[in-house]
Design an enzyme around this catalytic site. Structure first.
Site, PDB file in Angstrom:
ATOM      1  N   GLU A  96      50.707  35.436  -6.588  1.00  0.00           N
ATOM      2  CA  GLU A  96      50.598  35.408  -5.116  1.00  0.00           C
ATOM      3  C   GLU A  96      51.700  34.516  -4.587  1.00  0.00           C
ATOM      4  OE1 GLU A  96      46.885  34.038  -3.403  1.00  0.00           O
ATOM      5  OE2 GLU A  96      47.509  34.774  -1.428  1.00  0.00           O
ATOM      6  N   CYS A 149      44.756  36.010  -0.935  1.00  0.00           N
ATOM      7  CA  CYS A 149      44.556  36.114   0.514  1.00  0.00           C
ATOM      8  C   CYS A 149      45.755  36.720   1.224  1.00  0.00           C
ATOM      9  CB  CYS A 149      44.249  34.741   1.097  1.00  0.00           C
ATOM     10  SG  CYS A 149      42.601  34.180   0.673  1.00  0.00           S
ATOM     11  N   ASN A 172      40.170  41.781  -1.156  1.00  0.00           N
ATOM     12  CA  ASN A 172      40.266  40.492  -1.836  1.00  0.00           C
ATOM     13  C   ASN A 172      39.240  39.541  -1.254  1.00  0.00           C
ATOM     14  OD1 ASN A 172      41.712  38.350  -3.476  1.00  0.00           O
ATOM     15  ND2 ASN A 172      41.834  37.474  -1.426  1.00  0.00           N
ATOM     16  N   GLU A 173      38.266  39.187  -2.052  1.00  0.00           N
ATOM     17  CA  GLU A 173      37.298  38.147  -1.645  1.00  0.00           C
ATOM     18  C   GLU A 173      36.703  38.402  -0.280  1.00  0.00           C
ATOM     19  OE1 GLU A 173      38.726  34.138  -1.622  1.00  0.00           O
ATOM     20  OE2 GLU A 173      38.817  34.069  -3.798  1.00  0.00           O
TER      21      GLU A 173
HETATM   22  O1  AHR Z   1      44.487  31.608  -5.606  1.00  0.00           O
HETATM   23  C1  AHR Z   1      44.519  31.022  -4.348  1.00  0.00           C
HETATM   24  C2  AHR Z   1      43.559  31.691  -3.378  1.00  0.00           C
HETATM   25  O2  AHR Z   1      42.249  31.538  -3.831  1.00  0.00           O
HETATM   26  C3  AHR Z   1      43.703  33.166  -3.209  1.00  0.00           C
HETATM   27  O3  AHR Z   1      44.655  33.513  -2.289  1.00  0.00           O
HETATM   28  C4  AHR Z   1      42.350  33.590  -2.730  1.00  0.00           C
HETATM   29  O4  AHR Z   1      42.050  34.903  -3.093  1.00  0.00           O
HETATM   30  C5  AHR Z   1      41.438  32.573  -3.316  1.00  0.00           C
HETATM   31  O5  AHR Z   1      40.588  32.042  -2.379  1.00  0.00           O
END
Ligand code: AHR
Length: 661
Positions: free
Chosen positions: A44, A258, A385-386
């Protein structure tokens, strides 16, 4: 004893510690097939992982698109400085009337009234530019001449051509290397040149100076070191990319995290903005508080995956933005309007066609035009994602998943079950995924080392008939979020449990991967770096030892003592026939272990042993000698042998089949 150490010790006591333990593995049995892709990586762009990090571009804000919305004091000229040398007079200003491409609207105009020894601008790079004597640097920019204009005394006639000198300089203006180029004509043209450095500097600047009276527009001012990883154009920083390659990850997830769903509907990562010529990519605000140029975009991700033998695992937003979204009034998760969903779903289908489609398809042709006519063999696709599991999410996820599965049943779709290992979203996410028959779901957890040790049996009881699991983000967070050996060993013990459950846990990736010194927004991470150096953490080495020694068949093991401080797993790599034993001793005392391999007669008497050990609280600190580094040696093995498992250690013993004479 510190409270955390005490908890750790109590856990060990609960697991037990024994003097003489026998581990039995029946090598004659066929074993349980497990995922051959289990250990991969999560990428990321946070902590300056991409721009200023893995992406090898040395010029910061090369296309003059930095904005105050990204950082309050940012402008399109951030990281740039006006320069007028020895009698030079003029100015630089930002314009947007005739851009190189509408996706990249701003550019700089250098107005030279009196050239002197040069008028132009200097770029400080990302914390300076590292220049090596003898090194070659690929310089490029877009340029066009303007009318000399009236306000600085020109006569409206083009000076033809406009001459520039471009230099790598120290802060004190010592020249490290230079070249010249000419610009003629009023249409944008791409200029490329190579600069060979004659001296080194760790914090150089790139200086672009006009030597001719008049106005010239410049954009996409770029400098890449030579070579990049695998010598790719628009490529990746070789040492960082190599460190990632050395993990031998079986898959690579990108672009997040994120970053995927963004901090508002307008901030979602749109893969189509990240392909094609870099000057046509639509950079945007990074929700981690800086700018993403998208120079490291989908093509570069897929190409990197191919270069390192990892399967690509792109993740797209599930039609909703992050629940923590703070723009538009801070209302949290919002979904694209249902009117916008068909176009969004088409983007997702186009991604699959772009990755795998024939060259005579619309998107396959774009991949081919970028230099890759062959398929990228996309197999996995993450959706979401989450995300909080809400009706808004469920409605949009179902629309995307149904469309993908209808057109591409061959793609394994990975859904999401929220940000935590348990609780409301986790429960609702699993219920929804099972109802929708989602192929796999993405679990995330960042927990203390003790949590990992307490939860070694988490997946033993998961229902094998339901969705499979991708443990997409996890890390053991120790005190002060330090990358201690303790955290790494807790992860190692957990990875033995993932191997044991490799029939249902198909993929796993530690997170985050990269963090730049001075720009680290999240700890712990796997690799820390600055512009010249990198530090591999104990957690990195644990990942490496598992990924380099991955099997596809799990061989059940038996320990004679019911309770032990050892976590153990044994796998076979059916391609080579190698049998790989992993032993984690989380206790403070060495453990004498008799290993009984019944049916082991066909194994070579000499095995390879890789061992990681040290002080439980040891950390490989950036800029210092790394103390927690695995050591590899050979050892004699047989059908039965004794191995003294060191305290606080991970050992991987790789046994090879006996070669027929
Ligand atoms: O890995 C860092 C963050 O942790 C990521 O962006 C998110 O998916 C999680 O909350």
């Amino acid at each position: 004893m510190k409270p955390t150490n005490l908890v750790f010790s109590l856990l060990l006591a609960a697991l037990g510690a024994s003097a003489a333990t026998t581990l039995t593995v029946d090598l004659a049995q066929s074993g349980k097939p497990i995922s051959p892709d289990l250990f991969g990586i999560f990428f990321e762009d946070l902590n300056y992982a991409a721009d200023g990090g893995l992406y090898a571009e040395l010029v910061q804000n090369r296309s003059f698109e930095y904005q105050a919305t990204e950082q309050l004091n940012w402008t399109p000229l951030t990281a740039w400085e006006f320069v007028a040398r020895d009698g030079g007079r003029g100015a630089v200003k930002i314009a947007d009337a005739v851009p190189v491409h509408p996706n990249n609207p701003h550019y700089v105009v250098v107005e030279t009234q009196q050239p002197g020894a040069g008028v132009g601008l200097a770029n400080a790079g990302f914390d300076g530019i590292v220049v090596q004597a003898g090194g070659q640097y690929d310089f490029s920019l877009f340029a066009r001449q303007l009318f000399t204009g009236n306000h600085w005394g020109g006569n409206g006639v083009l000076e033809n051509p406009a001459r520039f000198v471009v230099r790598l300089e120290t802060k004190e203006r010592a020249v490290l290397g230079e070249t010249t180029f000419d610009v003629s004509g009023r249409d944008w043209q791409r200029v490329v040149a190579t600069i060979t450095a004659t001296n080194s500097d760790s914090a150089a600047r790139l200086v672009v100076l006009s030597l001719t009276k008049g106005g010239v527009a410049l954009d996409e001012i770029s400098l890449f070191p030579h070579p990049t990883f695998h010598n790719r154009a628009n490529g990746l920083r070789a040492d960082l990319a190599q460190a990632i390659a050395d993990l031998q990850p079986k898959f690579m997830r990108f672009p997040g995290g994120c970053l995927v769903h963004g901090h508002g509907l307008g901030n979602m990562y749109r893969w189509k903005d990240s392909i094609g010529p870099v000057e046509q990519r639509r950079g945007q605000e990074n929700l981690w508080g800086y700018h993403q140029s998208l120079g490291l975009g989908y093509f570069e991700f897929f190409q990197f995956c191919e270069d390192i033998g990892a399967k690509p695992l792109p993740v797209v937003a599930a039609g909703v933005c992050c629940q923590n979204a703070d723009d538009q009034g801070g209302t949290g998760q919002r979904g694209l309007s249902l009117d916008a969903m068909p176009a969004y779903i088409q983007d997702v289908l186009d991604l699959i066609e772009w990755a795998n489609g024939p060259t005579n398809s619309i998107w396959g042709a774009k991949r081919a035009a970028a230099g890759h006519p062959e398929s990228f063999h996309l197999q996995y696709l993450g959706i979401g994602n989450e995300d909080n599991i809400t009706p808004v999410f469920e409605e949009r996820f179902k629309m995307i998943n149904d469309a993908v599965k209808a057109k591409h049943p061959e793609i394994t779709v990975i859904g999401t079950v929220g940000p935590l290992p348990s609780g409301e979203d986790y429960e609702a996410g699993w219920k929804f995924a099972n109802a929708q028959h989602v192929d796999m779901v993405d679990e995330h957890y960042y927990e203390k080392p003790e949590w990992f040790l307490k939860n070694l049996k988490r997946y033993d009881t998961y229902d094998r008939t339901k969705s499979k699991v991708y443990l997409g983000e996890y890390a053991a967070h120790d005190a002060n979020r330090a990358n201690t050996l303790r955290s790494a060993l807790a992860e190692a013990a957990y990875l033995t449990a993932l191997e044991r459950n490799g029939d249902i846990v198909r993929l796993a990736s530690y997170a985050p991967l990269l963090a730049k010194q001075g720009h680290t927004q999240w700890r712990p991470d796997m690799i820390y770096f600055d512009n010249q150096n990198l530090t591999l953490t104990a957690n990195y080495f644990v990942q490496q030892m598992f990924a380099q020694n991955q099997g596809d068949v799990y061989l059940p093991t038996t320990l004679t003592t019911a309770a032990t401080n050892l976590a153990v797993s044994c796998v076979r790599d059916s391609k080579t026939g190698d049998v790989i034993l992993k032993l984690v001793n989380i206790g403070a005392e060495a453990q004498s272990l008799r290993v009984d391999f019944s049916g082991a007669k066909k194994l070579a008497p000499q095995a390879t042993k890789t061992m990681l050990t040290g002080d439980l609280m040891a950390v490989n600190t950036f800029g210092k000698h790394a103390s927690v580094v695995p050591q590899t040696s050979s050892m004699m093995v047989g059908e039965s042998f004794v191995y003294e498992v060191p305290a606080h250690s991970l050992t991987v013993i790789r046994l090879t089949p006996l070669q027929e004479q």
